[in-house]
Design an enzyme around this catalytic site. Structure first.
Site, PDB file in Angstrom:
ATOM      1  N   GLY A 236       0.773  -1.231   0.000  1.00 58.02           N
ATOM      2  CA  GLY A 236       0.000   0.000   0.000  1.00 58.02           C
ATOM      3  C   GLY A 236       0.805   1.282   0.000  1.00 58.02           C
ATOM      4  CD  GLU A 274       1.339  -9.141   1.942  1.00 63.54           C
ATOM      5  OE1 GLU A 274       1.709 -10.320   1.889  1.00 63.54           O
ATOM      6  OE2 GLU A 274       0.130  -8.801   2.017  1.00 63.54           O
ATOM      7  N   GLY A 276       4.059  -3.937  -3.511  1.00 61.61           N
ATOM      8  CA  GLY A 276       3.971  -4.146  -4.956  1.00 61.61           C
ATOM      9  C   GLY A 276       4.320  -2.865  -5.680  1.00 61.61           C
ATOM     10  NE  ARG A 277      -0.175   1.678  -6.219  1.00 64.55           N
ATOM     11  CZ  ARG A 277      -1.080   1.414  -7.174  1.00 64.55           C
ATOM     12  NH1 ARG A 277      -0.904   1.861  -8.390  1.00 64.55           N
ATOM     13  NH2 ARG A 277      -2.175   0.738  -6.881  1.00 64.55           N
ATOM     14  CB  CYS A 352     -13.675   1.517 -31.651  1.00 68.74           C
ATOM     15  SG  CYS A 352     -12.546   1.147 -32.997  1.00 68.74           S
ATOM     16  CE1 TYR A 381      -1.493  -4.056  -8.478  1.00 68.34           C
ATOM     17  CE2 TYR A 381      -0.247  -2.161  -7.722  1.00 68.34           C
ATOM     18  CZ  TYR A 381      -0.780  -3.402  -7.491  1.00 68.34           C
ATOM     19  OH  TYR A 381      -0.595  -4.010  -6.267  1.00 68.34           O
TER      20      TYR A 381
HETATM   21  C1  LIG Z   1      -2.138  -5.963  -3.837  1.00 63.62           C
HETATM   22  C2  LIG Z   1      -1.649  -6.490  -2.567  1.00 63.62           C
HETATM   23  C3  LIG Z   1      -0.410  -6.082  -2.070  1.00 63.62           C
HETATM   24  C4  LIG Z   1       0.446  -5.046  -2.744  1.00 63.62           C
HETATM   25  O1  LIG Z   1      -0.165  -3.799  -2.696  1.00 63.62           O
HETATM   26  P1  LIG Z   1       0.601  -2.494  -3.236  1.00 63.62           P
HETATM   27  O2  LIG Z   1      -0.406  -1.425  -3.042  1.00 63.62           O
HETATM   28  O3  LIG Z   1       0.920  -2.743  -4.668  1.00 63.62           O
HETATM   29  O4  LIG Z   1       1.820  -2.326  -2.407  1.00 63.62           O
HETATM   30  C5  LIG Z   1       0.035  -6.648  -0.888  1.00 63.62           C
HETATM   31  N1  LIG Z   1      -0.711  -7.577  -0.231  1.00 63.62           N
HETATM   32  C6  LIG Z   1      -1.912  -7.982  -0.685  1.00 63.62           C
HETATM   33  C7  LIG Z   1      -2.656  -8.994   0.076  1.00 63.62           C
HETATM   34  C8  LIG Z   1      -2.413  -7.455  -1.864  1.00 63.62           C
HETATM   35  O5  LIG Z   1      -3.618  -7.860  -2.289  1.00 63.62           O
END
Ligand SMILES: *Cc1c(COP(=O)(O)O)cnc(C)c1O
Length: 402
Positions: A236, A274, A276-277, A352, A381
């Site tokens: 997050g 954990e 991601g972004r 389109c 994403y």
């Molecule tokens: C999507 C997700 C993440 C990663 O979230 P980011 O906003 O990309 O850091 C981590 N844990 C869970 C369970 C997720 O669904």
């Protein structure tokens, strides 16, 4: 909002190189794997000693990205057998944690027989089902309960807790779930999973969120006289899409985190992130050529070879995606080149549908047919969430800087 100037000449050179090699309009994702590795190495090394960094695969599941990240993360957070197979193709031993709502029996079977470090249990029914499946394998499966907290960070972009969502177990039902695990022979509860938001940009709020997770875990430890070992605070951490030069201040976050951990974490706890972004976003670019420029009812449109079927994020979030222009001097047609100077331009794709918009009314000093639009912050994403089948156009190419 205004167009941006190019910050990384290496990226521009790689795109121009690619254009010179291929005899067709540019349409490519470019991943800067070297930059990505430096970034993730810094993140991992800067975290306090009791923390571990996992990468949430769903942000970008490109195999080369997983490979590049693997030496610098503790492991991967996955949510499907597809993601599991991708991670296992990169490493047969790297730790994985398995989460996500709506797990099938097959997914649970595959997870427990593939040496998953923890399964994140998302409901009371899933808990019973997992215990029942694990019994058939005569195993004891390590789990975390995913908590849907009653309160969470108010400013985050997507909230998954603190309000009714399909994620996790309502905080008020957690005591019941803990009690159930005490009576189950085939799951072992190690702690809690609190992932609750996406794209949070406020360092202080993020620390307060971690503090809250630690306090909750402490509360349940005392209530149930049980020692837990893992507090997973999820992902997050956000990206400033409207000001890409601005960054979530990791150093300040980390300094505050150290204090919070000293005050609130038990010595035997491991705190899992954990992300991601925040790991991949800034190391991916999407470059695509302007095929046409027109003025319709007073508004300028630049039409791209690509579009939201390759980069859906700005359409999904109804935002302007940040971009710069790579000027291309080559012009092969026997007539004058069309362009726009000192005016607002709406950047649209080749689909389109009027929803195929990547940036609206952005002031551009100069754009011409044949120039290349380079979208930044496209490493998370981006391609992975896009509706790539719509209209059956060709996929983008993929360029990797190693
Ligand atoms: C999507 C997700 C993440 C990663 O979230 P980011 O906003 O990309 O850091 C981590 N844990 C869970 C369970 C997720 O669904």
């Amino acid at each position: 909002m205004a167009m941006r100037t190019i910050k990384n000449p290496m990226i521009q050179e790689a795109i121009i190189d690619w254009k010179e090699k291929k005899n067709k309009p540019v349409c490519a994702y470019l991943y800067d794997l070297k930059g990505l590795q430096e970034h993730v190495k810094n993140l991992s090394e800067s975290l306090p000693h009791q923390c571990r960094l996992f990468y949430a695969v769903k942000a970008n599941a490109d195999i080369k990205i997983l490979k590049a990240l693997q030496p610098y993360v503790t492991g991967f957070e996955i949510a499907s057998i597809g993601e599991l197979n991708k991670v296992r193709s990169v490493s047969s031993t790297v730790p994985m944690i398995f989460g996500g709502p709506g797990k099938t029996d097959e997914e649970l079977r595959v997870a427990i027989t593939n040496d998953i470090s923890f399964i994140h249990v998302e409901s009371v029914f899933e808990l019973q089902r997992l215990n029942w499946i694990a019994e058939q394998y005569k195993m004891v499966v390590p789990i975390l309960l995913r908590v849907n907290l009653q309160t969470t960070v108010p400013e985050a972009r997507l909230k998954m807790a603190g309000l009714p969502t399909q994620f996790g177990i309502d905080e008020t039902q957690i005591p019941l779930a803990i009690q159930m695990t005490k009576e189950m022979k085939h799951v072992k509860l190690h702690g809690f999973h609190f992932h609750a938001m996406s794209n949070n940009l406020d360092e202080k709020q993020h620390v307060l969120f971690v503090k809250h997770c630690l306090e909750q875990t402490d509360k349940w430890e005392k209530e149930f006289a049980q020692c837990f070992s893992v507090v997973n605070v999820g992902g997050g951490v956000g990206i400033h899409y409207d000001h890409p030069d601005k960054r979530f201040d990791w150093e300040s976050f980390n300094n505050q985190l150290q204090l919070i951990l000293k005050q609130h974490a038990h010595p035997l706890w491991t705190v899992v992130f954990e992300l991601g972004r925040y790991i991949t976003a800034h190391h991916g670019y999407y470059a695509t050529e302007i095929l046409d420029i027109k003025k319709n009812y007073g508004k300028n449109f630049a039409v791209l070879r690509g579009g939201t079927h390759h980069l859906r994020l700005p359409a999904a979030w109804k935002m302007n995606h940040p971009f710069s222009i790579i000027p291309i001097e080559q012009w092969d047609y026997p007539f004058a080149r069309f362009g726009i100077t000192q005016d607002a331009v709406t950047i649209v794709g080749e689909l389109c549908t009027p929803n195929d918009v990547l940036a609206r009314d952005v002031f551009c000093p100069n754009v011409r047919v044949g120039d290349i639009v380079l979208f930044e912050c496209a490493g998370a994403y981006g391609w992975d969430i896009s509706h790539s089948q719509f209209l059956s156009h060709p996929y983008p190419e993929f360029i990797y800087l190693e």
